[in-house]
Write a protein that holds these residues in place. Structure first.
Motif, PDB file in Angstrom:
ATOM      1  N   VAL A 109       0.870  -1.169   0.000  1.00  0.00           N
ATOM      2  CA  VAL A 109       0.000   0.000   0.000  1.00  0.00           C
ATOM      3  C   VAL A 109       0.908   1.220   0.000  1.00  0.00           C
ATOM      4  O   VAL A 109       1.926   1.226   0.686  1.00  0.00           O
ATOM      5  N   GLY A 110       0.575   2.223  -0.816  1.00  0.00           N
ATOM      6  CA  GLY A 110       1.431   3.402  -0.858  1.00  0.00           C
ATOM      7  C   GLY A 110       0.862   4.467  -1.762  1.00  0.00           C
ATOM      8  O   GLY A 110      -0.118   4.259  -2.481  1.00  0.00           O
ATOM      9  N   SER A 111       1.520   5.648  -1.705  1.00  0.00           N
ATOM     10  CA  SER A 111       1.012   6.763  -2.500  1.00  0.00           C
ATOM     11  C   SER A 111       1.941   7.082  -3.675  1.00  0.00           C
ATOM     12  O   SER A 111       1.881   8.154  -4.246  1.00  0.00           O
ATOM     13  N   GLU A 112       2.817   6.154  -3.966  1.00  0.00           N
ATOM     14  CA  GLU A 112       3.668   6.314  -5.147  1.00  0.00           C
ATOM     15  C   GLU A 112       3.039   5.527  -6.291  1.00  0.00           C
ATOM     16  O   GLU A 112       2.759   4.337  -6.134  1.00  0.00           O
ATOM     17  N   GLU A 113       2.807   6.201  -7.381  1.00  0.00           N
ATOM     18  CA  GLU A 113       2.107   5.595  -8.533  1.00  0.00           C
ATOM     19  C   GLU A 113       2.957   4.477  -9.141  1.00  0.00           C
ATOM     20  O   GLU A 113       4.081   4.706  -9.569  1.00  0.00           O
ATOM     21  N   ARG A 114       2.431   3.257  -9.089  1.00  0.00           N
ATOM     22  CA  ARG A 114       3.164   2.134  -9.679  1.00  0.00           C
ATOM     23  C   ARG A 114       2.208   1.199 -10.419  1.00  0.00           C
ATOM     24  O   ARG A 114       2.401   0.004 -10.476  1.00  0.00           O
ATOM     25  N   GLY A 115       1.106   1.777 -10.911  1.00  0.00           N
ATOM     26  CA  GLY A 115       0.143   0.963 -11.648  1.00  0.00           C
ATOM     27  C   GLY A 115      -0.674   0.032 -10.768  1.00  0.00           C
ATOM     28  O   GLY A 115      -1.159  -1.011 -11.217  1.00  0.00           O
ATOM     29  N   GLN A 116      -0.842   0.405  -9.491  1.00  0.00           N
ATOM     30  CA  GLN A 116      -1.640  -0.419  -8.582  1.00  0.00           C
ATOM     31  C   GLN A 116      -3.082  -0.517  -9.089  1.00  0.00           C
ATOM     32  O   GLN A 116      -3.596   0.434  -9.689  1.00  0.00           O
ATOM     33  N   LYS A 117      -3.721  -1.633  -8.752  1.00  0.00           N
ATOM     34  CA  LYS A 117      -5.071  -1.869  -9.283  1.00  0.00           C
ATOM     35  C   LYS A 117      -6.202  -1.556  -8.304  1.00  0.00           C
ATOM     36  O   LYS A 117      -7.367  -1.602  -8.683  1.00  0.00           O
ATOM     37  N   VAL A 118      -5.861  -1.288  -7.060  1.00  0.00           N
ATOM     38  CA  VAL A 118      -6.896  -0.870  -6.103  1.00  0.00           C
ATOM     39  C   VAL A 118      -6.551   0.566  -5.730  1.00  0.00           C
ATOM     40  O   VAL A 118      -5.532   0.823  -5.086  1.00  0.00           O
ATOM     41  N   ARG A 119      -7.400   1.498  -6.176  1.00  0.00           N
ATOM     42  CA  ARG A 119      -7.003   2.906  -6.149  1.00  0.00           C
ATOM     43  C   ARG A 119      -8.013   3.738  -5.344  1.00  0.00           C
ATOM     44  O   ARG A 119      -9.216   3.667  -5.578  1.00  0.00           O
ATOM     45  N   PHE A 120      -7.494   4.508  -4.403  1.00  0.00           N
ATOM     46  CA  PHE A 120      -8.332   5.408  -3.588  1.00  0.00           C
ATOM     47  C   PHE A 120      -7.983   6.838  -3.999  1.00  0.00           C
ATOM     48  O   PHE A 120      -6.847   7.287  -3.801  1.00  0.00           O
ATOM     49  N   LEU A 121      -8.955   7.526  -4.558  1.00  0.00           N
ATOM     50  CA  LEU A 121      -8.691   8.836  -5.160  1.00  0.00           C
ATOM     51  C   LEU A 121      -9.626   9.904  -4.593  1.00  0.00           C
ATOM     52  O   LEU A 121     -10.799   9.628  -4.338  1.00  0.00           O
ATOM     53  N   PRO A 122      -9.103  11.133  -4.441  1.00  0.00           N
ATOM     54  CA  PRO A 122      -9.980  12.213  -3.969  1.00  0.00           C
ATOM     55  C   PRO A 122     -10.908  12.677  -5.091  1.00  0.00           C
ATOM     56  O   PRO A 122     -10.499  12.711  -6.261  1.00  0.00           O
ATOM     57  N   ASN A 123     -12.134  12.998  -4.709  1.00  0.00           N
ATOM     58  CA  ASN A 123     -13.072  13.558  -5.692  1.00  0.00           C
ATOM     59  C   ASN A 123     -13.859  14.666  -5.001  1.00  0.00           C
ATOM     60  O   ASN A 123     -14.840  14.409  -4.301  1.00  0.00           O
ATOM     61  N   PRO A 124     -13.401  15.925  -5.197  1.00  0.00           N
ATOM     62  CA  PRO A 124     -14.029  17.042  -4.470  1.00  0.00           C
ATOM     63  C   PRO A 124     -15.476  17.288  -4.878  1.00  0.00           C
ATOM     64  O   PRO A 124     -16.186  18.047  -4.208  1.00  0.00           O
ATOM     65  N   ASN A 125     -15.925  16.652  -5.939  1.00  0.00           N
ATOM     66  CA  ASN A 125     -17.325  16.855  -6.344  1.00  0.00           C
ATOM     67  C   ASN A 125     -18.310  16.045  -5.509  1.00  0.00           C
ATOM     68  O   ASN A 125     -19.520  16.216  -5.627  1.00  0.00           O
ATOM     69  N   LEU A 126     -17.788  15.147  -4.696  1.00  0.00           N
ATOM     70  CA  LEU A 126     -18.675  14.319  -3.877  1.00  0.00           C
ATOM     71  C   LEU A 126     -18.872  14.962  -2.500  1.00  0.00           C
ATOM     72  O   LEU A 126     -17.971  15.627  -1.985  1.00  0.00           O
ATOM     73  N   GLY A 127     -20.059  14.769  -1.907  1.00  0.00           N
ATOM     74  CA  GLY A 127     -20.325  15.268  -0.551  1.00  0.00           C
ATOM     75  C   GLY A 127     -19.499  14.494   0.466  1.00  0.00           C
ATOM     76  O   GLY A 127     -18.946  13.432   0.146  1.00  0.00           O
ATOM     77  N   ALA A 128     -19.441  15.007   1.697  1.00  0.00           N
ATOM     78  CA  ALA A 128     -18.544  14.418   2.698  1.00  0.00           C
ATOM     79  C   ALA A 128     -18.847  12.948   2.969  1.00  0.00           C
ATOM     80  O   ALA A 128     -17.936  12.169   3.237  1.00  0.00           O
ATOM     81  N   GLU A 129     -20.125  12.562   2.906  1.00  0.00           N
ATOM     82  CA  GLU A 129     -20.471  11.164   3.215  1.00  0.00           C
ATOM     83  C   GLU A 129     -20.690  10.335   1.946  1.00  0.00           C
ATOM     84  O   GLU A 129     -21.078   9.173   2.029  1.00  0.00           O
ATOM     85  N   GLU A 130     -20.458  10.953   0.819  1.00  0.00           N
ATOM     86  CA  GLU A 130     -20.736  10.284  -0.454  1.00  0.00           C
ATOM     87  C   GLU A 130     -19.483   9.550  -0.952  1.00  0.00           C
ATOM     88  O   GLU A 130     -18.364   9.958  -0.660  1.00  0.00           O
ATOM     89  N   TYR A 131     -19.688   8.492  -1.726  1.00  0.00           N
ATOM     90  CA  TYR A 131     -18.553   7.803  -2.323  1.00  0.00           C
ATOM     91  C   TYR A 131     -18.975   7.172  -3.637  1.00  0.00           C
ATOM     92  O   TYR A 131     -20.166   6.960  -3.903  1.00  0.00           O
ATOM     93  N   ALA A 132     -17.968   6.910  -4.463  1.00  0.00           N
ATOM     94  CA  ALA A 132     -18.210   6.220  -5.736  1.00  0.00           C
ATOM     95  C   ALA A 132     -17.246   5.055  -5.805  1.00  0.00           C
ATOM     96  O   ALA A 132     -16.084   5.157  -5.401  1.00  0.00           O
TER      97      ALA A 132
END
Ligand code: ACM
Ligand code: ZN
Length: 568
Positions: free
Chosen positions: A79-102
């Motif tokens: 697990v890490g924040s260095e881009e290495r083509g990982q397939k499980v990705r957690f990304l920020p999306n400021p368009n979503l509300g605080a309790e919302e997720y996609a």
């Protein structure tokens, strides 16, 4: 457009047999918008990418999930924040509300997006419920560690999604309380209403008033069953130190749950009076109550010392609990002592309080107490919640009303412009029996609130059109007069907690009891893995483990109920 997974389930279950099959989609509460695809992504052994800009709490929750997955699958990954083509990705999306997720899961992997900690936490809860229930364990298990292809966009219907726990009638340790937090957080509940003071026990350390825990936290026995004149002779009690309270607050916060403490005032104060009798109208002596019910001995609010006491304890309380809301009780405060107390009557006179309509001068005195405490807390940046009795008489703007005596208090409060949390006893008092076959149940307070009744509750029903926005949310209450063991506590909570979570989270149009009922099989496996006791009424079984019995047939039940009616 909404997509319902039940329809797509068939497509998923006819996938090629050679590849591991995902679990049937049985996430509770059902996410808002789900489209299932054909195929499954093997998540075990996959590296996780966590965008560095994601807040640290969310990063911790993601790492915990990654850790658990490694442990139960036995597959190593990074697990890490260095881009290495990982397939499980957690990304920020400021368009979503605080309790919302996609969530998007396909052949390329998993993408989870949110704008803040709660959204990431809920994305993880959904992912975990899509996996084999063993994800909730600690042991390595050979299972299909795959997720179905899916596209999910999810957010809650209500902001306030609560559960009340009563450690006063019977005391629950920090560890037992944390287990309730654990299970509530899986179902995206975000408030723990912690009822910390009562006639039968004072449960939190106040440095300035050590007697509250030295004396007020202990009672000399408990009545047996409903014979209030009896006493089992067993000293009962306990309290949380301030360190323990802070620990629980932090533990809950890391699981998306805000703890709202309740100091029930001016009634339900016998434990405090036992320690500080000078705060009562008669001066006592008083005893921490060994029976249930409503005590006529309440705080004397004619005395200025009472307000000093309340302000002192609230000052310590708000230092421990950062929640915006502080619950100040307000329920079941008889006025008999105030009627004959010279100090309380002098206060009424001094304030010019008068009876009007069906409101007595003493009731207005309670309104004065509520307003004074409200101002004290508002001045310190907090808001009050009170039981629906606070509506009787004048109530200052800004108070939130918790409707417990049915729904009428909530409807009236919203009509009068107050925010509301709905917790009507008829639907959401989960200390009530879950079946009518009470001979098979552990002893209880009465009532009848089966899982389907909780599930069927619609918070907007009966509301005046246009006042719905005052409903902040929904809460179920787990009072514990007749609940003595953690097993019984969990039995009362589960699976009604699951039904509650769909009332709190799901749009009314997305509720579907048949789909929910089918999903409970997976919930039961989760409870098994986590070692929770739960009720199996929905599968035709009644009683605590060790004394489980099959439910009666409808004909037998009719006969049983008729027999009981003649016995009364
Ligand atoms: C209550 O059940 N007395 C709030
Ligand atoms: Zn008095």
């Amino acid at each position: 457009m909404k997509h319902f997974p039940i329809l797509s389930l068939l497509a998923v279950t006819v996938m090629a047999c050679s590849s591991p099959q995902p679990e049937p989609f049985s996430v509770i509460p059902m996410p808002d918008d789900v489209t299932l695809g054909e195929g499954a992504f093997k998540i075990a052994g996959q590296d996780f990418f966590v965008d560095a800009s994601i807040d640290p709490e969310a990063q911790t929750a993601i790492c915990d999930f990654w850790n658990q997955l490694c442990a139960v699958s036995g597959k190593k990954s990074t697990v890490g924040s260095e881009e290495r083509g990982q397939k499980v990705r957690f990304l920020p999306n400021p368009n979503l509300g605080a309790e919302e997720y996609a969530l998007n899961i396909d052949g390329n992997g998993v993408v989870a997006e949110a704008s803040a900690f709660p959204g990431f936490f809920y994305a993880i809860q959904t992912l975990k419920q899509m996996l084999p229930a063993e994800i909730y364990g600690t042991k390595k298990v050979s299972a299909a560690w795959v997720l179905p292809y899916a596209s999910i966009l999810d957010s809650p219907r209500f902001d306030y999604r609560g559960i009340l726990l009563d450690p006063c009638r019977h005391f629950w340790t920090v560890e037992e309380t944390k287990r309730i937090i654990d299970i509530a957080s899986i179902y995206k509940i975000n408030r723990l209403h912690w009822h910390l003071t009562e006639d039968q026990g004072w449960r939190w350390e106040v440095k300035k008033y050590p007697g509250l825990t030295e004396i007020g936290a202990w009672r000399n026995g408990t009545c047996i069953g409903k014979d209030f004149t009896s006493n089992d002779g067993i000293r009962h009690g306990g309290f949380y130190t301030q360190d323990e309270l802070r620990d629980v607050v932090e533990y809950a916060r890391r699981r998306g749950i805000t703890v709202i403490p309740e100091i029930d005032l001016p009634g339900h104060m016998l434990a405090a009076l036992a320690a500080y009798p000078e705060l009562g109208c008669t001066g006592g002596p008083y005893e921490v109550w060994t029976r249930w019910g409503i005590s006529e001995d309440v705080l004397c609010v004619g005395k200025e010392e009472t307000f000093t006491f309340l302000e002192d304890i609230l000052t310590e309380l708000i230092d421990i609990f950062p929640s915006e809301y502080i619950h100040i009780g307000g329920d079941e405060c008889p006025k008999v002592r105030w009627v004959s107390c010279p100090r309380c009557q002098a206060r009424i006179k001094q304030l010019g309080l008068k009876a009007h309509g069906n409101i007595s001068a003493e009731q207005e005195l309670q309104c004065y107490v509520t307003a004074r405490i409200q101002k004290f807390l508002n001045d310190r940046g907090r808001k009050i919640i009170g039981w629906d009795e606070i509506l009787e008489g004048n109530l200052a703007p800004g108070a939130t009303v918790m409707s417990w005596r049915g729904v009428k208090g909530g409807i009236e409060a919203a009509r009068r412009g107050f925010d509301v949390v709905m917790t009507p006893n008829k639907y959401l008092y989960i200390d009530y029996y879950q079946s009518q076959e009470v001979d098979k149940e552990p002893f209880g307070i009465g009532g009848y609130v089966p899982v389907g009744k909780v599930y069927g509750y619609e918070p907007y029903e009966g509301m005046d059109p246009g006042t719905e926005s005052h409903i902040l949310g929904v809460q179920a209450n787990l009072w514990t007069e007749y609940i003595v063991t953690p097993e019984h506590l969990e039995y009362m909570l589960l699976p009604r907690l699951c039904a509650l979570s769909e009332v709190q989270w799901c749009d009314a149009s997305h509720k579907d009891y048949a789909r929910f009922d089918a999903s409970l099989d997976h919930a039961f496996r989760i409870f098994d893995v986590m070692g929770f006791t739960y009720a199996k009424h929905v599968r035709g079984v009644i009683g605590l483990p060790g004394s489980e019995q099959p439910a009666r047939t409808p004909e037998e039940l009719e006969e049983y109920l008729a027999q009981r009616a003649t016995e009364r």
